[in-house]
Structure formats: C-alpha cells, structure tokens
Scaffold this motif. Sequence first.
Motif, short mmCIF file in Angstrom:
data_model
loop_
_atom_site.label_atom_id
_atom_site.label_comp_id
_atom_site.label_asym_id
_atom_site.label_seq_id
_atom_site.Cartn_x
_atom_site.Cartn_y
_atom_site.Cartn_z
N ALA A 45 -26.31 -3.39 -39.41
CA ALA A 45 -25.33 -2.31 -39.90
C ALA A 45 -23.69 -3.08 -39.90
CB ALA A 45 -25.45 -1.25 -39.01
N TYR A 46 -23.60 -3.78 -39.03
CA TYR A 46 -22.21 -4.29 -38.85
C TYR A 46 -22.07 -5.74 -38.50
CZ TYR A 46 -24.15 -2.30 -34.78
OH TYR A 46 -24.88 -1.88 -33.76
N TYR A 47 -23.06 -6.72 -39.07
CA TYR A 47 -22.92 -8.05 -38.65
C TYR A 47 -24.13 -8.45 -39.78
CZ TYR A 47 -23.58 -12.48 -36.21
OH TYR A 47 -23.75 -13.89 -36.11
N SER A 48 -23.51 -9.84 -40.34
CA SER A 48 -24.38 -10.67 -41.16
C SER A 48 -24.35 -12.29 -41.11
CB SER A 48 -24.02 -10.10 -42.75
OG SER A 48 -22.55 -10.73 -43.13
N VAL A 75 -24.35 -18.94 -31.24
CA VAL A 75 -24.27 -17.48 -30.73
C VAL A 75 -22.68 -17.30 -31.02
CG1 VAL A 75 -23.94 -15.90 -28.76
CG2 VAL A 75 -25.79 -17.61 -28.74
N VAL A 76 -22.50 -15.94 -31.60
CA VAL A 76 -21.11 -15.44 -31.63
C VAL A 76 -21.12 -14.30 -30.32
CG1 VAL A 76 -19.48 -14.03 -32.71
CG2 VAL A 76 -21.31 -15.31 -34.13
N ALA A 77 -19.72 -14.87 -29.77
CA ALA A 77 -19.64 -14.01 -28.35
C ALA A 77 -18.03 -13.67 -28.44
CB ALA A 77 -19.87 -15.01 -27.05
N LYS A 166 -5.28 -3.35 -34.69
CA LYS A 166 -5.65 -2.94 -35.94
C LYS A 166 -6.83 -3.20 -36.75
CE LYS A 166 -0.57 -2.37 -36.46
NZ LYS A 166 0.64 -2.81 -37.45
N LEU A 167 -7.84 -3.24 -35.85
CA LEU A 167 -9.11 -3.85 -36.36
C LEU A 167 -9.65 -2.87 -37.65
CD1 LEU A 167 -11.47 -5.35 -36.01
CD2 LEU A 167 -12.46 -3.61 -34.38
N TYR A 168 -9.18 -1.67 -37.45
CA TYR A 168 -9.63 -0.64 -38.94
C TYR A 168 -8.85 -1.15 -40.15
CZ TYR A 168 -5.24 1.46 -38.19
OH TYR A 168 -3.90 1.92 -37.93
N THR A 169 -7.89 -1.98 -40.15
CA THR A 169 -7.21 -2.31 -41.28
C THR A 169 -7.59 -3.93 -41.66
OG1 THR A 169 -5.48 -3.58 -40.07
CG2 THR A 169 -5.19 -1.26 -40.73
N LEU A 170 -8.68 -4.49 -40.70
CA LEU A 170 -8.79 -5.82 -41.01
C LEU A 170 -10.31 -6.12 -41.44
CD1 LEU A 170 -7.56 -7.29 -37.73
CD2 LEU A 170 -6.32 -7.30 -39.89
N LEU A 171 -11.22 -5.06 -41.16
CA LEU A 171 -12.53 -5.45 -41.34
C LEU A 171 -12.85 -5.47 -43.12
CD1 LEU A 171 -14.41 -3.29 -38.83
CD2 LEU A 171 -13.90 -5.74 -38.76
N PRO A 172 -13.78 -6.37 -43.36
CA PRO A 172 -14.53 -7.32 -42.78
C PRO A 172 -13.92 -8.60 -42.52
CG PRO A 172 -15.07 -7.65 -45.12
CD PRO A 172 -14.11 -6.28 -44.92
N LEU A 173 -14.31 -9.00 -41.33
CA LEU A 173 -13.71 -10.61 -40.92
C LEU A 173 -14.88 -11.66 -40.88
CD1 LEU A 173 -11.83 -9.39 -37.73
CD2 LEU A 173 -10.91 -9.93 -39.93
N SER A 174 -14.47 -12.43 -41.49
CA SER A 174 -15.28 -13.83 -41.56
C SER A 174 -14.97 -14.78 -40.47
CB SER A 174 -15.02 -14.57 -42.78
OG SER A 174 -15.48 -13.52 -43.93
N LEU A 175 -16.03 -15.40 -39.76
CA LEU A 175 -15.83 -16.10 -38.95
C LEU A 175 -16.45 -17.52 -39.01
CD1 LEU A 175 -17.42 -13.89 -35.77
CD2 LEU A 175 -15.05 -13.93 -36.92
N VAL A 191 -18.19 -20.33 -43.53
CA VAL A 191 -18.20 -18.89 -42.64
C VAL A 191 -19.76 -18.91 -42.20
CG1 VAL A 191 -18.48 -16.45 -43.13
CG2 VAL A 191 -16.81 -17.99 -44.32
N TYR A 192 -19.69 -18.56 -40.78
CA TYR A 192 -20.96 -18.62 -40.29
C TYR A 192 -21.59 -17.17 -40.07
CZ TYR A 192 -21.28 -23.50 -40.06
OH TYR A 192 -21.45 -24.98 -40.42
N ALA A 193 -20.56 -16.24 -39.83
CA ALA A 193 -20.89 -14.83 -39.82
C ALA A 193 -19.90 -14.00 -40.08
CB ALA A 193 -20.96 -14.70 -38.06
N ARG A 194 -20.08 -12.80 -40.45
CA ARG A 194 -19.18 -11.79 -40.65
C ARG A 194 -19.20 -10.42 -39.77
NH1 ARG A 194 -20.45 -14.03 -46.16
NH2 ARG A 194 -18.24 -14.78 -47.06
#
Length: 618
Positions: A45-48, A75-77, A166-175, A191-194
Amino acid sequence: MKFRKFIMQLGLLLTVVLGFSLVGNCSANAATMPAGAKPVNTASAYYSARSDKGAMYMGQIEPTWSVPTRPKLGVVAANGLSGTNRITMSTTKIYLQMSGSFGMASGATSKIKSIKPEVMRSNMDPNAPAGDAKPFAVGTDLISGSAVPSVTTSGDYYEINVDLSKLYTLLPLSLGFAITYTNSTKTDYLVYARITEDDALETTWKGTDWLFDPKMYINSTFKATGTGNVKNIMASDKKVTGVGYPGLKIAATLTKGNEDTDYSGDNVSADGTFEIDFPDYIGNLVSMPDTGTTTLGVTEYNDMGDHATAGATINPALKITPPTNSLDIDPDTLEDLQGMSSDNQVLNWIAKQAGITVSYLGTPYDLSKVTLKSDQTDIATQLAGLANDGSLTVKIGATNSDGVGTTNTADITLKRNAGELYLSHVDNEMDFGAISVPSKETLIAPKTLPQVLVHDTQASGTQWTVLAQATDLTSTDGNQRKLDGHMVYVDTDGNRESMASAVAVSAGARDRSVTQDVNATDGWSTTTQTLNQPATGMYLDAMPTIFSGSNTTTYQGTIYWELTNAPGSVASTDISADYAKEHGSEGSESGGNTAISSPTSDSSTSSSTSLATNNVLG
C-alpha cells in the motif's frame, strides 16, 4: 619442500584478497542494524521494490546504465517510524542494506568515480535525460579515493540523513544510489525501493469524485461566473476555511517569487471543518498578477505523509467599506442632487458623505481613481418621488482602471426628510414699561420688541406662519385684578385682532438665500398708536378705566407662540392648550427657546407680558 609450497600458495591467496579490497575501495559500513533503526514496513500500500531486490530506474523510459553488475537490496531501515513501521515526519535517518557489487563492464575504459546513497524525487523537467532524478538527500560516497572499476558491498548499511518534516509534500520518495563515471558527464540513478502514500486512505479523505463530490474542499468567498465547482477566494482574504477529515493536520503553501512559505492551522476539528489564518492579505503573500488569478492549495495530512489536497482560485478584488450606513436627505440636499448631471456624480456625493473607502490589499484608493457603480439609476429622481420619511437603499460597488471590482457593496440607505421648522429662540418677556392710565382707548406698544426666531430648512417656497395668543393681564398684588384692556395684533392692512384666540402674527416662505433664522417681529412698531390706522405690531389695547390703585399697580400675562406650516392661518384656536399638552402645565408663564422640530406639527412656546400702571391719566 611441501611446507614451502603451502606457504607460497597462502601468500598468493593473500595477494589476491588484498588486491581486490584495494581495487573496490569500499567505504566501511556496519553490517548490523544501526542503533535506533528498524526495518521499514514493506506493505504494497505504501512501499514498492522489485521482487528480485534488483535496481529500478526513474521515469518512464529505461536508461542505459554503465554498471551491468549491480548489488541487491537487503533491508530498508529507518528511525522515527510509526506504530506500523512507516516512515514519518520524525524520521531523520534512512538506511539501505546492500549485498553484491557495483561493477563496470569487462574492458570498459571508464571507471566508477562516485557511488552515493540517495533519497530521490522524480525530475519533472521534460528536457531531463531518461532515468534522471532530483536528489533530495545524499549519503556518504562509497568511494573515498580514486576511481575504481567496481565496489563490493557485503550486507552493509548505508546511511542517509533526511529532513522529512514536510513529508506530505515529498512523496513518493525513491531510495537508491547515484553513480558517476570518469569518462562521462552522466549520472546513473539506481532505485531499489519507493516509499509512497496510501492511495486507498487518501481516497477516503478526498472522495472518489474530487470535482463534483469532494470530501475535502475550501469554502468560496468570491462569486465567480462560469467556474463550475471550482472554489474561488479573494486576494483580500486573511483566512481560509473549509471541510476536511477530522484529526488531520492542515497547511497551506503560498509561493511568492521563488520562495515557498507554509502556513498551518489547527488540526481539522471533530466536526470536519478547518481554518487557516494568515498574517496578511493572501494577495500580499503570493505572486499575484495585477489583473489575473493564481491558485492556492490546502493540504490535510498525517505523520506518514498521506495527504489530500484542495485548491481554490485566488481572485483580485477591491474591498469597499462600510458595508452599511445611512444618510438623511434634507430638501436642500435633494435640490442639489437633482441638479447633478449624472448618477455617477450622485454616487460620488453619497460615497463622500457616507465615508465610503475603496481599497486593494489594504491600500486605499482616492475615490476619483475608481469608478463607482450601482444597479440603481435615476437616484435623485427616485428620492424626489419618496414621501417624507421614505427611504431608498443604494448598493454601491467600485471598479479600478484594471477592471478589478468589488465583490460586495456598500449599502447606503438614503432617508428623505422635509427639513426642519421650529422656533429656535423666543424672548422670555415683552415689557411695556411703566405707563399712565390713558384718557381714552389707546394701543400701547411694548418698550422693546421680543425676538421670535424661526429656523427653516424646508423645501424652497414652503410657507410657514407664526401664531400668537395672549391671556388676560392680571395684577401681581395678590388680588388677581383683571386689567381693563387686552392684547391685540394689528396686521399690515391696519386690521386689529384680539389675541384672546390664536392670531397669525407673521408669515414667510423658505428662501435658500436666507442663511440666518428669521425674526417674526421684524417691522413691528414700538410706538403707542391711536385707533386710527395703527402701524403693524402687537399692542395692549388699554381702556381709561384701568385700575392703578393709590400709586402703581403691575399687571402680568402670558403670550403663547406657535409656528406651523399647516394650511390655513390658524392651526389652533387655543394655543395655550397646545402648550399645556407639550409642557405639562397650562397657564405657565415660563417661556423661551422651546423648539419642536417636526415640520408637520405645530410648535409652541410662551413668554410673559408685564405692565406697570400709575394713577396719572394721560
């Protein structure tokens, strides 16, 4: 010999291992979970991420990467996670655990110059290369020295410091990682995770039909035509209100030039309403065009960055104040208004008299620099058609030279009146002085004429009449002896009228050129007269039989004055009765300065007359 061979093989093995470590030049990172961090929730729902833990690319077009060999994600931590282990606005560190190598193709002439862990956002520039990204936060370069053909990771955690307030202005974020090379200017973004928002949750907040049936919206303060369901507010607003999901945080971001400023309100209340107060007019806080519009967005959000947004169009609008006022229109003013050549002149007169101001974003206009407007036409004619005490409400708006207008009106109620007519002053006494008893019937004039002043602001030409009535004169010696004679008035034709009943003693008509109050006794005689063609004035008609006693007897009476504009010369046959009704004591000898301002009613007051007689016959 065997022993030496073993030593040589071991030395060769050491050379290989050490050599590879120098070539990779991998920065040292902890292979265990960093303190304060926990694995991020990987619910879809909130990670890919790819099922094989491999690298993904940014954008819609797959780029050609220069590193065919790439590690896998472990792992993403992160720290500051929610109760469901989601990244929050309190998160300050994100970690990527990687296993495997970043490596150039065999025989490549270029080497890896840098490998940096990054939190990225999509690059929305249409001219950006395929797979390009906008770095949001960057970690430490895995290569601390010279460029290398490959770098190996062995379950290490790579740290990225972040500000997600201000996370609400940033999503989605790519890691992932950003890689640069020695023989190229390009950057490969792996990109390994979103991390994404919860779409289902956001749909609950904003509704499935955000245009026609939104669950979150801004309340309109500006009525615009042809905008459908688009919400409209004014640049002169200092507050935005609306409807949202109870409990969520609320904020508006305003852009002026290249600078964004956030303005927060209290959380959406339990009844689903919100408001945001601004320190200035909204139009002063954004890049507002002179004649066009711009937009405002309000976002409701939670700590995990899930959010819903509502927008409104900001419209330039003039402000007109006060919203209501009233003006009395007397006959002179009405006459002046009727002489004006246009409704615009009338509106400007009303605006000035009512204290109307027109402003934009707090800056007032000179009224001559705006065009006043109203749905009312022929205003002066409408006023003239009103009955006395009738009223007309004129709704006034304004437009500036750019075509920007008011959204509200100043509603000015004009009340027509008939003007004022009253006795502004009446002397308290008419003194005849000391006289001798006459040898025959004589008209005795007062020593000095009283001032009886008429104040008149009625319509030009409106007539008025002053009436007077006198009581009998009686002695003041305690015997209440009645004087043998009575008060009379002689008109301009020489006619003598008893003042036992009301007599018209002066008349006039409103003349705007006369600016002072009119004295009703002007022109009266102060000379004693015979009965043959006496001069105009008020007299004591004295008989030779007046009692004076052994020496001197003083007599006193009361004159009642009344002013009227009612038709006919005599409005009342008994002014004393009118006076008693108004003042509560019939026969009172106190007088002066009684003013009744109603022009359609009679106004009355009184003054005393006094006469001292002696026993000498004249």
